[in-house]
Scaffold this motif. Structure first.
Motif, PDB file in Angstrom:
ATOM      1  N   LYS A  26       0.826  -1.209   0.000  1.00  0.00           N
ATOM      2  CA  LYS A  26       0.000   0.000   0.000  1.00  0.00           C
ATOM      3  C   LYS A  26       0.856   1.252   0.000  1.00  0.00           C
ATOM      4  O   LYS A  26       0.608   2.204  -0.753  1.00  0.00           O
ATOM      5  N   HIS A  27       1.894   1.270   0.846  1.00  0.00           N
ATOM      6  CA  HIS A  27       2.773   2.428   0.919  1.00  0.00           C
ATOM      7  C   HIS A  27       3.460   2.688  -0.422  1.00  0.00           C
ATOM      8  O   HIS A  27       3.545   3.827  -0.887  1.00  0.00           O
ATOM      9  N   VAL A  62       2.555   1.817  -3.464  1.00  0.00           N
ATOM     10  CA  VAL A  62       1.627   2.248  -4.505  1.00  0.00           C
ATOM     11  C   VAL A  62       1.104   3.659  -4.233  1.00  0.00           C
ATOM     12  O   VAL A  62       1.144   4.538  -5.098  1.00  0.00           O
ATOM     13  N   GLN A  63       0.643   3.882  -3.013  1.00  0.00           N
ATOM     14  CA  GLN A  63       0.022   5.172  -2.694  1.00  0.00           C
ATOM     15  C   GLN A  63       1.031   6.312  -2.670  1.00  0.00           C
ATOM     16  O   GLN A  63       0.682   7.462  -2.965  1.00  0.00           O
ATOM     17  N   ASN A  64       2.291   6.013  -2.348  1.00  0.00           N
ATOM     18  CA  ASN A  64       3.328   7.041  -2.357  1.00  0.00           C
ATOM     19  C   ASN A  64       4.050   7.140  -3.699  1.00  0.00           C
ATOM     20  O   ASN A  64       5.065   7.826  -3.820  1.00  0.00           O
ATOM     21  N   LYS A  65       3.506   6.412  -4.695  1.00  0.00           N
ATOM     22  CA  LYS A  65       4.025   6.463  -6.074  1.00  0.00           C
ATOM     23  C   LYS A  65       5.516   6.143  -6.150  1.00  0.00           C
ATOM     24  O   LYS A  65       6.291   6.816  -6.828  1.00  0.00           O
ATOM     25  N   CYS A  78      -6.574  -0.561  -7.735  1.00  0.00           N
ATOM     26  CA  CYS A  78      -5.617   0.523  -7.980  1.00  0.00           C
ATOM     27  C   CYS A  78      -5.445   0.773  -9.479  1.00  0.00           C
ATOM     28  O   CYS A  78      -5.630  -0.126 -10.302  1.00  0.00           O
TER      29      CYS A  78
END
Length: 329
Positions: A111-112, A114-117, A140
């Motif tokens: 998650k980190h 992906v969400q933090n690109k 996603c």
């Protein structure tokens, strides 16, 4: 002297934005300008920094490779070989590989990332039933591919033909005169376990023989019952212990040795996966060889093509080798 976008722009009498667009291949500039910039940076042997390249292309040039956090040491030969294939192919696309540990016990690291690109795309190295990893990725906006058949038409994947290969191996053992086999398998929550189980059953069916369901033992990777299960199988007259992977086979071989049971004199032994974990086994173990490095490379290549907007089809590698060795003679 080190070259920068600023110094190149000044030398060519252009704006920094124009030079950046010419290098990235994006943006509205003339072909003549693009040609002039690229000829100049080739002449001065200019290579954009990773940061500049990332900003220009709007990419991180990182791909995430998800490994299960619960990987036992014995499982690592497969994952290491798969990783080698992914990393070697990633170099060809000028990508780096970021290792992420995530499975049904927790997906926070994924998650980190992906969400933090931190990554542009994801390869999932193991396919679980009701996978939290896959369910998250489906929600996603990021390209991904799974190694192993997810049994879900919406999920892109690459895989070995585990079912077909294991079926063929069982048929080969039956042709060699071995009719009564005990199967020692891994977790029922892992899709490859189910594929190999079906292949085991298909092998008997294809030869017109019944499967003894009482000699099928799953969820044995972390089981303290392995020794008692082997004694039960032998008491029931099993001629061969068939293991779903190299880790289980190594554990079975150790148990048999500790109990004073000889292979192949007292019972025969084989594995549905061949790796260096079994390379020094005495006797040498009959096993199935799959090219995990090739599978990893294929997964990365398909993922990169998908990242560039190409539609990709699921692929199953049909090549495998049955390594007949001393443990079944």
């Amino acid at each position: 002297m080190g070259h920068t976008l600023d110094s190149i722009a000044k030398e060519l009498g252009m704006s920094k934005t124009t030079v950046s667009r010419a290098i990235s291949g994006k943006g509205r500039i003339s072909e003549e300008t693009r040609r002039k910039v690229n000829e100049y940076i080739k002449e001065i042997n200019y290579s954009p920094s990773a940061v500049a390249r990332s900003l220009a292309a709007n990419r991180t040039f990182n791909v995430g490779l998800v490994f299960p956090a619960d990987s036992a040491l014995g499982e690592m030969p497969y994952f290491q070989t798969l990783m080698t294939g992914v990393c070697d192919r990633a170099i060809d696309f000028e990508y780096d590989v970021l290792i992420i540990l995530a499975d049904n016990d927790g997906i926070l690291p994924l998650k980190h990332a992906v969400q933090n690109k931190k990554i542009d795309a994801v390869i999932v190295s193991r396919c679980e039933k009701d996978s939290k990893v896959i369910n998250f990725l489906k929600q996603c906006d990021i390209p991904y591919i799974v190694v192993g058949n997810p049994m879900d038409p919406e999920v892109p994947y690459v895989d070995h033909d585990n079912e077909g290969a294991t079926s063929r191996m069982i048929e080969t053992l039956i042709d060699a005169g071995i009719k009564k086999m005990a199967l020692i398998g891994g977790g029922e929550n892992i899709n490859v376990t189910l594929s190999r189980l079906q292949g085991f059953k298909n092998g008997f069916k294809n030869k017109g023989l019944p499967v003894d369901e009482s000699l099928i033992f799953l969820n044995m990777h972390k089981s303290v019952r392995l020794d008692s299960v082997l004694k039960e199988a032998l008491a029931e007259g099993a001629e061969c212990i068939v293991c779903m992977d190299d880790m289980l086979c190594n554990s079975v071989l150790n148990c048999l040795h500790n109990d004073g049971i000889s292979v192949p004199e007292d019972v025969k032994l084989c594995s549905f996966y061949d790796s260096n974990l079994l390379s020094t086994s005495k006797p040498s173990v009959t096993s199935l060889y799959f090219d995990a490095k090739k599978l990893g490379a294929l997964g990365l290549e398909l993922l990169m093509r998908n990242l560039d907007g190409e539609s990709i089809a699921n692929q199953t590698l049909k090549d495998f080798n049955i390594q007949m060795r001393d443990s079944t003679t």
